[in-house]
Design an enzyme around this catalytic site. Structure first.
Site, short mmCIF file in Angstrom:
data_model
loop_
_atom_site.label_atom_id
_atom_site.label_comp_id
_atom_site.label_asym_id
_atom_site.label_seq_id
_atom_site.Cartn_x
_atom_site.Cartn_y
_atom_site.Cartn_z
N ASP A 1 -5.30 11.03 -16.94
CA ASP A 1 -6.58 11.27 -16.25
C ASP A 1 -6.67 10.39 -15.01
OD1 ASP A 1 -9.01 12.53 -15.82
OD2 ASP A 1 -10.15 11.10 -17.03
N LYS B 1 -7.27 9.49 -11.33
CA LYS B 1 -8.10 9.95 -10.23
C LYS B 1 -8.70 8.72 -9.57
CE LYS B 1 -11.82 10.82 -13.59
NZ LYS B 1 -12.75 11.84 -14.13
N ASN C 1 -10.90 6.34 -11.50
CA ASN C 1 -10.30 5.52 -12.57
C ASN C 1 -9.36 4.45 -12.02
OD1 ASN C 1 -11.70 6.81 -14.58
ND2 ASN C 1 -10.06 8.25 -15.06
N ASP D 1 -9.53 3.13 -17.66
CA ASP D 1 -10.00 4.30 -18.43
C ASP D 1 -8.85 5.06 -19.08
OD1 ASP D 1 -11.46 6.26 -19.61
OD2 ASP D 1 -12.60 6.81 -17.83
N THR E 1 -8.84 15.75 -15.54
CA THR E 1 -9.86 16.23 -14.61
C THR E 1 -9.27 17.38 -13.82
OG1 THR E 1 -10.83 14.02 -14.47
CG2 THR E 1 -11.38 15.57 -12.70
#
Length: 225
Positions: free
Chosen positions: A130, A132, A135, A148, A170
């Site tokens: 995840d 991005k 994070n 995260d 995401t």
């Protein structure tokens, strides 16, 4: 506990002070109404971060447990919590949004830190899934920290095959094989997301909306045009 830094669907993040060392920390206090899925994500994050210690570009987990928490009303309740290294510089997302596109030396500086942290995760058997800008956090010295790990998974896959199958992450940062619901390698999808993040650093916008054939910008990239 000094004050609230933020809140999400499953937890509140508080600014805390270690009274023994004088060090300020971030404390994630879990909501007591979490569903089973949210509890599993927290457990995944804790387990992943226990394997990722002492790297400058990965947020550090200091402690995890349960304890009595005194609410603002004065009432006490038992809560689960995670104590994390504090990153007061905020999210890379906000840094790019507020400062504008990065010049090449700055993009290189942060992407190098990002790659060193990600390589550390992968070399210790953890894929993030995840990645991005939201994070990627910055500390008070603007050192980048990967954070995260709720969607983390073993690099070797759940069954040892080297492949994963869950559609997690995401949407805008997912690799095409995830959209196609095909088995995928954790390292590869992390690197795909990392490339999108690098593009955002230098352009201040993503290269496409989603890595799917119906997205015209992705279609051009996939065709090498």
């Amino acid at each position: 506990v000094l004050r609230t830094l933020g809140s999400g669907a499953s937890c509140k993040v508080k600014l805390g002070l270690d009274t023994e060392t004088g060090r300020k920390v971030a404390i994630k206090i879990m909501n007591d109404n979490m569903d089973q899925r949210e509890k599993e994500l927290i457990q995944t994050e804790v387990q992943a971060m226990q394997n990722l210690k002492n790297h400058a570009n990965v947020i550090q987990q200091i402690e995890f447990g349960t304890d009595q928490y005194k609410k603002d009303s004065g009432k006490k309740k038992e809560v689960s919590y995670i104590v994390l290294e504090l990153a007061l510089g905020g999210e890379l997302f906000d840094f790019v949004a507020n400062s504008g596109r990065f010049k090449e030396p700055i993009a290189r500086y942060y992407f190098k830190q990002f790659m060193e942290g990600l390589d550390y995760c992968h070399s210790h058997g953890i894929t993030h899934r995840d990645l991005k800008p939201e994070n990627l956090l910055l500390d008070h010295q603007f050192i980048l920290k990967i954070a995260d790990f709720g969607f983390a998974a073993p690099v070797e896959g759940r069954d040892g095959s080297g492949y994963l199958v869950s559609k997690l992450g995401t949407l805008n940062y997912m690799a095409p094989e995830i959209h196609l619901k095909q088995p995928y390698q954790g390292r590869s999808v992390d690197l795909f997301a990392a490339a999108i993040i690098l593009f955002i650093m230098v352009a201040q916008h993503p290269p496409f909306t989603t890595a799917q054939p119906q997205d015209p910008f992705y279609r051009c990239l996939a065709a090498n045009r």
